[in-house]
Write a protein that holds these residues in place. Structure first.
Motif, PDB file in Angstrom:
ATOM      1  N   ASN A   5       0.856  -1.182   0.000  1.00  0.00           N
ATOM      2  CA  ASN A   5       0.000   0.000   0.000  1.00  0.00           C
ATOM      3  C   ASN A   5       0.889   1.228   0.000  1.00  0.00           C
ATOM      4  OD1 ASN A   5      -2.486  -1.279  -0.048  1.00  0.00           O
ATOM      5  ND2 ASN A   5      -2.485  -1.595   2.160  1.00  0.00           N
ATOM      6  N   ILE A   6       0.762   2.022  -1.054  1.00  0.00           N
ATOM      7  CA  ILE A   6       1.673   3.149  -1.266  1.00  0.00           C
ATOM      8  C   ILE A   6       0.892   4.459  -1.228  1.00  0.00           C
ATOM      9  CG2 ILE A   6       3.359   4.175  -2.856  1.00  0.00           C
ATOM     10  CD1 ILE A   6       3.686   1.366  -4.092  1.00  0.00           C
ATOM     11  N   LEU A   7       1.482   5.456  -0.573  1.00  0.00           N
ATOM     12  CA  LEU A   7       0.893   6.794  -0.534  1.00  0.00           C
ATOM     13  C   LEU A   7       1.838   7.772  -1.213  1.00  0.00           C
ATOM     14  CD1 LEU A   7      -1.257   8.824   0.539  1.00  0.00           C
ATOM     15  CD2 LEU A   7       0.136   9.033   2.597  1.00  0.00           C
ATOM     16  N   CYS A   8       1.318   8.532  -2.186  1.00  0.00           N
ATOM     17  CA  CYS A   8       2.087   9.604  -2.819  1.00  0.00           C
ATOM     18  C   CYS A   8       1.586  10.934  -2.271  1.00  0.00           C
ATOM     19  CB  CYS A   8       1.898   9.587  -4.334  1.00  0.00           C
ATOM     20  SG  CYS A   8       2.596   8.145  -5.124  1.00  0.00           S
ATOM     21  N   LEU A   9       2.467  11.667  -1.620  1.00  0.00           N
ATOM     22  CA  LEU A   9       2.106  12.989  -1.118  1.00  0.00           C
ATOM     23  C   LEU A   9       2.585  14.008  -2.154  1.00  0.00           C
ATOM     24  CD1 LEU A   9       2.926  12.368   2.607  1.00  0.00           C
ATOM     25  CD2 LEU A   9       0.689  12.744   1.630  1.00  0.00           C
ATOM     26  N   ILE A  10       1.619  14.592  -2.873  1.00  0.00           N
ATOM     27  CA  ILE A  10       1.952  15.417  -4.031  1.00  0.00           C
ATOM     28  C   ILE A  10       1.609  16.882  -3.762  1.00  0.00           C
ATOM     29  CG2 ILE A  10       1.627  13.473  -5.605  1.00  0.00           C
ATOM     30  CD1 ILE A  10      -0.987  15.965  -5.990  1.00  0.00           C
ATOM     31  N   LYS A  11       2.081  17.754  -4.659  1.00  0.00           N
ATOM     32  CA  LYS A  11       1.810  19.173  -4.498  1.00  0.00           C
ATOM     33  C   LYS A  11       1.494  19.816  -5.839  1.00  0.00           C
ATOM     34  CE  LYS A  11       3.450  23.411  -2.352  1.00  0.00           C
ATOM     35  NZ  LYS A  11       4.606  24.241  -1.956  1.00  0.00           N
ATOM     36  N   GLN A  12       0.520  20.715  -5.813  1.00  0.00           N
ATOM     37  CA  GLN A  12       0.249  21.563  -6.964  1.00  0.00           C
ATOM     38  C   GLN A  12       1.167  22.765  -6.882  1.00  0.00           C
ATOM     39  OE1 GLN A  12      -3.848  22.906  -6.978  1.00  0.00           O
ATOM     40  NE2 GLN A  12      -4.193  21.727  -8.797  1.00  0.00           N
ATOM     41  N   VAL A  13       1.755  23.149  -8.004  1.00  0.00           N
ATOM     42  CA  VAL A  13       2.615  24.342  -8.031  1.00  0.00           C
ATOM     43  C   VAL A  13       2.163  25.262  -9.161  1.00  0.00           C
ATOM     44  CG1 VAL A  13       4.614  23.183  -7.014  1.00  0.00           C
ATOM     45  CG2 VAL A  13       4.320  23.178  -9.505  1.00  0.00           C
ATOM     46  N   PRO A  14       2.474  26.556  -9.084  1.00  0.00           N
ATOM     47  CA  PRO A  14       2.053  27.481 -10.140  1.00  0.00           C
ATOM     48  C   PRO A  14       2.717  27.145 -11.476  1.00  0.00           C
ATOM     49  CG  PRO A  14       2.729  28.670  -8.163  1.00  0.00           C
ATOM     50  CD  PRO A  14       3.141  27.253  -7.975  1.00  0.00           C
ATOM     51  N   ASP A  15       1.922  27.153 -12.538  1.00  0.00           N
ATOM     52  CA  ASP A  15       2.419  26.864 -13.880  1.00  0.00           C
ATOM     53  C   ASP A  15       2.904  28.159 -14.532  1.00  0.00           C
ATOM     54  OD1 ASP A  15       3.005  25.594 -16.245  1.00  0.00           O
ATOM     55  OD2 ASP A  15       0.971  25.674 -17.024  1.00  0.00           O
ATOM     56  N   SER A  16       3.770  28.879 -13.838  1.00  0.00           N
ATOM     57  CA  SER A  16       4.186  30.181 -14.341  1.00  0.00           C
ATOM     58  C   SER A  16       5.280  30.746 -13.456  1.00  0.00           C
ATOM     59  CB  SER A  16       2.992  31.146 -14.329  1.00  0.00           C
ATOM     60  OG  SER A  16       3.406  32.462 -14.547  1.00  0.00           O
ATOM     61  N   LEU A 110      -5.097   8.047   7.447  1.00  0.00           N
ATOM     62  CA  LEU A 110      -5.484   7.244   6.275  1.00  0.00           C
ATOM     63  C   LEU A 110      -4.828   5.870   6.268  1.00  0.00           C
ATOM     64  CD1 LEU A 110      -5.180   9.898   3.398  1.00  0.00           C
ATOM     65  CD2 LEU A 110      -7.283   9.076   4.456  1.00  0.00           C
ATOM     66  N   GLY A 111      -3.721   5.718   7.002  1.00  0.00           N
ATOM     67  CA  GLY A 111      -2.876   4.519   6.910  1.00  0.00           C
ATOM     68  C   GLY A 111      -3.452   3.284   7.556  1.00  0.00           C
ATOM     69  N   PRO A 112      -2.613   2.255   7.726  1.00  0.00           N
ATOM     70  CA  PRO A 112      -1.160   2.293   7.526  1.00  0.00           C
ATOM     71  C   PRO A 112      -0.750   2.118   6.062  1.00  0.00           C
ATOM     72  CG  PRO A 112      -1.818   0.132   8.336  1.00  0.00           C
ATOM     73  CD  PRO A 112      -3.062   0.964   8.293  1.00  0.00           C
ATOM     74  N   PHE A 113       0.439   2.644   5.724  1.00  0.00           N
ATOM     75  CA  PHE A 113       1.023   2.485   4.399  1.00  0.00           C
ATOM     76  C   PHE A 113       2.397   1.842   4.534  1.00  0.00           C
ATOM     77  CE2 PHE A 113      -1.899   6.054   3.980  1.00  0.00           C
ATOM     78  CZ  PHE A 113      -2.627   5.672   2.846  1.00  0.00           C
ATOM     79  N   ASP A 114       2.756   1.065   3.512  1.00  0.00           N
ATOM     80  CA  ASP A 114       4.079   0.426   3.509  1.00  0.00           C
ATOM     81  C   ASP A 114       5.154   1.395   3.027  1.00  0.00           C
ATOM     82  OD1 ASP A 114       3.075  -2.267   4.145  1.00  0.00           O
ATOM     83  OD2 ASP A 114       2.110  -2.094   2.187  1.00  0.00           O
ATOM     84  N   LEU A 115       4.764   2.248   2.077  1.00  0.00           N
ATOM     85  CA  LEU A 115       5.746   3.130   1.461  1.00  0.00           C
ATOM     86  C   LEU A 115       5.107   4.498   1.199  1.00  0.00           C
ATOM     87  CD1 LEU A 115       8.581   3.363   0.180  1.00  0.00           C
ATOM     88  CD2 LEU A 115       7.603   2.484  -1.949  1.00  0.00           C
ATOM     89  N   ILE A 116       5.838   5.552   1.528  1.00  0.00           N
ATOM     90  CA  ILE A 116       5.360   6.916   1.285  1.00  0.00           C
ATOM     91  C   ILE A 116       6.338   7.586   0.328  1.00  0.00           C
ATOM     92  CG2 ILE A 116       4.733   9.116   2.331  1.00  0.00           C
ATOM     93  CD1 ILE A 116       4.319   7.524   4.949  1.00  0.00           C
ATOM     94  N   LEU A 117       5.790   8.135  -0.750  1.00  0.00           N
ATOM     95  CA  LEU A 117       6.613   8.730  -1.800  1.00  0.00           C
ATOM     96  C   LEU A 117       6.373  10.228  -1.916  1.00  0.00           C
ATOM     97  CD1 LEU A 117       6.178   5.959  -4.484  1.00  0.00           C
ATOM     98  CD2 LEU A 117       8.361   6.769  -3.678  1.00  0.00           C
ATOM     99  N   PHE A 118       7.448  10.976  -2.063  1.00  0.00           N
ATOM    100  CA  PHE A 118       7.388  12.427  -2.282  1.00  0.00           C
ATOM    101  C   PHE A 118       8.265  12.766  -3.486  1.00  0.00           C
ATOM    102  CE2 PHE A 118       7.170  11.703   2.276  1.00  0.00           C
ATOM    103  CZ  PHE A 118       6.307  12.665   2.787  1.00  0.00           C
ATOM    104  N   GLY A 119       8.004  13.913  -4.117  1.00  0.00           N
ATOM    105  CA  GLY A 119       9.016  14.521  -4.971  1.00  0.00           C
ATOM    106  C   GLY A 119      10.063  15.124  -4.055  1.00  0.00           C
ATOM    107  N   ARG A 120      11.309  15.220  -4.511  1.00  0.00           N
ATOM    108  CA  ARG A 120      12.369  15.657  -3.588  1.00  0.00           C
ATOM    109  C   ARG A 120      12.228  17.122  -3.181  1.00  0.00           C
ATOM    110  NH1 ARG A 120      18.219  16.562  -6.502  1.00  0.00           N
ATOM    111  NH2 ARG A 120      17.498  17.475  -8.454  1.00  0.00           N
ATOM    112  N   ARG A 121      11.579  17.932  -4.036  1.00  0.00           N
ATOM    113  CA  ARG A 121      11.386  19.342  -3.690  1.00  0.00           C
ATOM    114  C   ARG A 121      10.270  19.889  -4.558  1.00  0.00           C
ATOM    115  NH1 ARG A 121      17.052  21.238  -6.496  1.00  0.00           N
ATOM    116  NH2 ARG A 121      16.383  20.877  -8.644  1.00  0.00           N
ATOM    117  N   ALA A 122       9.665  20.977  -4.108  1.00  0.00           N
ATOM    118  CA  ALA A 122       8.590  21.609  -4.874  1.00  0.00           C
ATOM    119  C   ALA A 122       9.155  22.796  -5.644  1.00  0.00           C
ATOM    120  CB  ALA A 122       7.480  22.084  -3.932  1.00  0.00           C
TER     121      ALA A 122
END
Length: 258
Positions: A5-16, A110-122
């Motif tokens: 069970n994998i969770l991706c913690l993502i972010k919206q960023v400005p397209d500009s 929401l968990g538990p999750f086995d793996l949590i994934l992020f982008g390294r920076r926003a």
């Protein structure tokens, strides 16, 4: 190998690049198109590949305004199974620590999750702090700046990009990793995925529901804040142009080469 069970913690960023700051020196995002952060694309694609190989589910979650729902639905079209959105004006203006607190509470809820994934920076912050901070609050190991990863049973194997080359790490699950931009090309939406995205249930969360103390959220709960911002013309750096001969003489004076 067991399903993950994998969770991706993502972010919206400005397209500009045309993003303005408000009087409190936070980014004004209301009138700028928002897109998925580039490094997060790698995280989502790796999650989907691991699920395809081992079975399990991929959940994508973000903290942001209600309109972030569009980005989450787009990820369903690309293969994500579940989506969740933590949204509240009380979370506006969060620095990296306040963000990590909110995300850690959400993971526990929401968990538990086995793996949590992020982008390294926003792209709109460039700190690289939120992933490792969230993992620290959850008391799980974190491998940052990864260019690839795979699972061997309940062991995560990941290659970390450093200035001196790649370092290969192994750790037991549960764990977190932060992915470098361009490591994995995010797959395109499918026709079936687009239909699924339209009907997908989005789990709307509030700070109260997940047990987040609002005193620790938003600007109020942020120990750091921007107090001054100054503009610099793009591409202009305080440099001095010298000739090749002058450069050679400087290097010789350092006694680096004979």
């Amino acid at each position: 190998s067991p399903a993950v069970n994998i969770l991706c913690l993502i972010k919206q960023v400005p397209d500009s690049l045309e993003v303005h700051m408000g009087s409190d020196l936070t980014l004004q995002r209301d009138f700028v198109a928002q897109v998925l952060n580039k490094a997060d694309e790698s995280a989502v694609e790796l999650a989907l590949q691991l699920r395809d190989q081992h079975g399990g589910t991929v959940t994508a979650m973000t903290m942001g305004p209600a309109r972030a729902e569009g980005t989450l639905r787009e990820l369903v079209a690309r293969g994500v199974d579940h989506i969740a959105l933590l949204t509240s004006p009380k979370c506006a203006g969060s620095d990296t620590l306040a963000t990590a607190r909110a995300l850690a509470k959400t993971v526990e809820y929401l968990g538990p999750f086995d793996l949590i994934l992020f982008g390294r920076r926003a792209a709109d912050g460039e700190t690289g702090q939120v992933g490792p901070m969230t993992a620290a609050l959850l008391d799980i190991p974190c491998i940052a700046n990864c260019v690839s990863a795979h699972l061997e049973g309940d062991t995560l194997c990941a290659d970390q990009l450093t200035e001196d080359g790649n370092i290969h790490w192994q750790t037991k699950l549960p764990a977190a990793i932060t992915m470098c931009d361009w490591s994995y090309a995010l797959r395109l939406p499918t026709l079936m995925g687009l239909r699924k995205a339209k009907k997908a249930d989005i789990r709307m969360l509030t700070p109260e529901e997940i047990g987040l103390d609002v005193q620790e959220a938003g600007l109020k709960g942020s120990p750091t804040r921007v107090v001054k911002a100054s503009a610099r013309p793009a591409g202009v750096r305080p440099t001095k142009k010298i000739t090749v001969q002058e450069a050679v003489e400087i290097i010789r004076s350092l006694e680096v080469v004979p």
